[in-house]
Design an enzyme around this catalytic site. Structure first.
Site, short mmCIF file in Angstrom:
data_model
loop_
_atom_site.label_atom_id
_atom_site.label_comp_id
_atom_site.label_asym_id
_atom_site.label_seq_id
_atom_site.Cartn_x
_atom_site.Cartn_y
_atom_site.Cartn_z
N HIS A 170 41.35 28.79 45.95
CA HIS A 170 41.02 29.78 44.92
C HIS A 170 42.13 29.77 43.87
O HIS A 170 43.15 30.45 44.01
CB HIS A 170 40.88 31.17 45.56
CG HIS A 170 40.38 32.23 44.61
ND1 HIS A 170 39.64 33.31 45.03
CD2 HIS A 170 40.53 32.38 43.27
CE1 HIS A 170 39.36 34.09 43.99
NE2 HIS A 170 39.90 33.54 42.91
N GLU A 214 35.67 41.68 44.95
CA GLU A 214 37.06 41.87 44.47
C GLU A 214 37.14 43.31 43.97
O GLU A 214 37.79 44.14 44.58
CB GLU A 214 37.36 40.86 43.34
CG GLU A 214 38.75 40.99 42.75
CD GLU A 214 38.99 40.06 41.53
OE1 GLU A 214 38.01 39.57 40.94
OE2 GLU A 214 40.17 39.86 41.18
N HIS A 238 42.41 29.30 39.50
CA HIS A 238 41.84 29.06 38.18
C HIS A 238 42.86 28.25 37.39
O HIS A 238 43.97 28.74 37.15
CB HIS A 238 41.54 30.37 37.47
CG HIS A 238 40.63 31.27 38.25
ND1 HIS A 238 39.27 31.32 38.03
CD2 HIS A 238 40.87 32.12 39.28
CE1 HIS A 238 38.72 32.19 38.88
NE2 HIS A 238 39.67 32.68 39.66
N ASP A 246 45.09 32.38 42.94
CA ASP A 246 44.21 32.89 41.88
C ASP A 246 44.67 32.47 40.49
O ASP A 246 44.17 31.47 39.95
CB ASP A 246 44.07 34.41 41.98
CG ASP A 246 42.76 34.93 41.42
OD1 ASP A 246 41.90 34.13 41.04
OD2 ASP A 246 42.57 36.17 41.39
N ASP A 247 45.60 33.23 39.92
CA ASP A 247 46.12 32.95 38.57
C ASP A 247 47.64 33.06 38.63
O ASP A 247 48.22 34.05 38.17
CB ASP A 247 45.54 33.95 37.57
CG ASP A 247 44.02 33.89 37.54
OD1 ASP A 247 43.47 32.95 36.95
OD2 ASP A 247 43.39 34.78 38.16
N HIS A 257 32.90 34.55 43.24
CA HIS A 257 33.75 35.73 43.37
C HIS A 257 32.83 36.91 43.72
O HIS A 257 31.82 37.13 43.03
CB HIS A 257 34.44 36.05 42.05
CG HIS A 257 35.61 35.16 41.72
ND1 HIS A 257 35.54 33.79 41.72
CD2 HIS A 257 36.89 35.47 41.38
CE1 HIS A 257 36.72 33.31 41.39
NE2 HIS A 257 37.57 34.30 41.18
#
Ligand code: HPA
Ligand code: ZN
Length: 315
Positions: free
Chosen positions: A14, A197, A16, A275-276, A194
């Site tokens: 996961h 969340e 991005h 994630d980011d 997703h």
């Protein structure tokens, strides 16, 4: 300090790519592409990284992605991420990218894809990191636009392992994309999404039953629905959990409230992901470290989490 966590072979499931754009690279690309930025310097940008929810983050994330213009930019972005993987013993990655973030700004689909894919291929050869690329649809956009994006991907079908679904969750339930996902599956794509969340457990049910996903991205709100918990345990459906993201976006007020280890001990196939990472304060190892520091994650639990990530690979 966290050599024992770096040493574990891990997969990241996961991530991005646009969220791995570090402020330093963002400024360098802005200069290269002669783009004026609304922040004076790297420190000013970094200090803007304070979010109360997913949408506040997304607004900045899409603004940051505006510096990505050329095939080389997408290559450099992806390569920088792969170097982080190498340093942290991430031996396999299944990153997302958001083509619509770029095509809507006039950047051709193939420019984005070529830059990303070339870096991933070089990463396999030069760094020994295997990959499976996931094309993610922006759920705040229409079904029709998602269909257009899927059609743009068709000539490059072999470049992808799966399609996914990201961006603003509330008000954009998985069912909005059922037909697009049906078409993608008919073309041989696997699917992920997703769900859970910020959105309710109902969105996770829809992602499973309507989008027929292989993995749930985030999924932390599954814990509110015991029947759903039983299903994801019985079927061993992996969850790609992102602890630092969840605290930065206020899904949990504090890391000590995070439910990942509770889920792990109940038999849920949870994994740890970043994630980011450029926006949330760290890559995979920093996410593991936060679990150790705030939740007392043991070495044995870390090993199981890392093994789950290897087991939950799609590629
Ligand atoms: N959630 C939804 N969309 C996203 C995220 C996320 O955590 N990161 C990048 N796009
Ligand atoms: Zn995400």
């Amino acid at each position: 300090m966290y050599d024992w966590l770096n040493a574990l072979p891990k997969a990241e499931l996961h991530l991005h790519l646009e969220g791995s754009l570090e402020p330093e690279l963002l400024f360098a690309l802005a200069e290269r592409n002669k783009i004026a930025l609304p922040w004076n310097d790297v420190e000013a940008l970094r200090s803007a990284y304070a979010f109360n929810n997913l949408q506040e983050f997304l607004d900045l994330y899409y603004a940051g992605a505006n510096v990505l213009r050329t095939e080389q930019d997408f290559y450099d972005l992806t390569w920088a991420y792969l170097l982080k993987c190498k340093a942290q013993n991430v031996i396999h990655s299944e990153p997302f990218f958001d083509p619509q973030t770029h095509t809507d700004r006039g950047i051709p689909f193939e420019v984005v894809l070529r830059g990303i894919k070339q870096a991933l291929v070089d990463g396999e050869k030069q760094l020994g990191i295997s990959h499976g690329l996931i094309l993610s649809f922006l759920r705040h956009l229409s079904e029709e636009e998602a269909f257009k994006t899927l059609a743009q991907a068709t000539p490059f079908r072999d470049a992808f392992i799966a399609v996914g679904l990201d961006s603003s969750e509330m008000g954009h339930p998985p069912r909005k994309f059922q037909r697009v996902f049906d078409k993608a599956r008919s073309e041989g794509y696997l699917t992920v999404a997703h769900a859970g969340e910020e959105g309710p457990p109902e969105y996770i049910w829809e992602a499973l039953d309507l989008l027929k996903i292989e993995r749930i991205d985030h999924g932390v709100r599954a814990i509110e629905d015991e029947r759903l918990m039983q299903r994801i345990i019985d079927e061993q459906i992996p969850l790609t959990v992102c602890p630092l993201s969840n605290t930065k976006l206020c899904v949990f007020d504090d890391m000590r409230q995070h439910n990942i280890l509770t889920m792990l001990e109940r038999g849920v196939k949870v994994t740890v992901n970043s994630d980011d990472p450029a926006y949330f304060g760290g890559y995979v190892t920093e996410n593991f470290a936060a679990l150790h520091e705030s939740l007392g994650m043991t070495q044995e639990q870390a090993k199981r989490l890392a093994q789950n990530s290897l087991d939950a690979r799609l590629a």
